[in-house]
Design an enzyme around this catalytic site. Sequence first.
Site, PDB file in Angstrom:
ATOM      1  N   ASP A  44     -11.399 -64.792 -21.789  1.00  0.00           N
ATOM      2  CA  ASP A  44     -10.148 -64.168 -21.381  1.00  0.00           C
ATOM      3  C   ASP A  44      -9.499 -63.400 -22.531  1.00  0.00           C
ATOM      4  O   ASP A  44      -8.954 -62.314 -22.340  1.00  0.00           O
ATOM      5  CB  ASP A  44      -9.176 -65.225 -20.852  1.00  0.00           C
ATOM      6  CG  ASP A  44      -9.599 -65.791 -19.513  1.00  0.00           C
ATOM      7  OD1 ASP A  44     -10.174 -65.032 -18.703  1.00  0.00           O
ATOM      8  OD2 ASP A  44      -9.371 -66.985 -19.272  1.00  0.00           O
ATOM      9  N   GLU A 116       1.821 -62.447 -21.250  1.00  0.00           N
ATOM     10  CA  GLU A 116       3.219 -62.810 -21.424  1.00  0.00           C
ATOM     11  C   GLU A 116       3.788 -62.267 -22.728  1.00  0.00           C
ATOM     12  O   GLU A 116       3.054 -61.974 -23.676  1.00  0.00           O
ATOM     13  CB  GLU A 116       3.419 -64.327 -21.399  1.00  0.00           C
ATOM     14  CG  GLU A 116       3.007 -65.064 -22.659  1.00  0.00           C
ATOM     15  CD  GLU A 116       1.531 -65.360 -22.746  1.00  0.00           C
ATOM     16  OE1 GLU A 116       0.974 -65.233 -23.855  1.00  0.00           O
ATOM     17  OE2 GLU A 116       0.929 -65.713 -21.716  1.00  0.00           O
TER      18      GLU A 116
END
Length: 256
Positions: A44, A116
């Site tokens: 990821d 984020e």
Amino acid sequence: MKYQKLAFLKSGSPKSEEAYQLLLSKYENHAPEDADVIVALGGDGFLLQVLHTYPHLDIPIFGMNRGTLGFLLNEYKEDVDLLERINHSKDIHLCPISVDIEDDQGEHYHYKAYNEVSVIRYSGQSANLKIAVNGKTMLEALHADGVLVSTPAGSTAYNFSAHGPIIPLNSNLLALTPVSPFRPRRWKGALLPDDVNIEITNLDPVKRPIGAAADSKEVKNAVHAKVWQDKNDMRHLLFDQDQSLEERILIEQFNV
């Protein structure tokens, strides 16, 4: 076929190197600027790195997991025609959030985040933060280890570890989640429309320094961060029909 020219990128891990060499023996490798699709081999973190490295290329990314969790990637398969697989995949749109950060020297930084934006304490004391939404102060003072602004795609990552909500991919929401809040104790965070501006201000930068980060980009001694989402800034990820990101996020809400 819609997609024919592939650009293979690897994270550098042994598993990604092995997959890279095997795929190069089967398919022609093109430069990302000349390709129809980028094939990212890693985890990821590497996929996020690819997204940040090639924001100027309006081509999709098909990730295959050669890392650990691989939530944002497809399963790695060797015995399937990769071009056919990619051409039958589903296109998922990701809009990053933008952040303007000011540090204690008055320097300004602009970054984008697909997971984020995090504002986290740097000292042994809790951070003291003011939070405003669209210019209106919503929390005069949040005493906590920090606070996160998460996208739906990133809601299953740091946000979820901080007990924030998992957000469906097409919900048009952002999660504002405190990290280890001390006061107000009952505030667990908020779900906000993704067209708002969120401002986070350090009320005590000398005694209680903080850092502000957008994915892997970090600014030390931050005093102010303004976060928003630009719907005109869109990237494309390709997923196998039976492994779509929407389905994964839905299933993750029922994992116990």
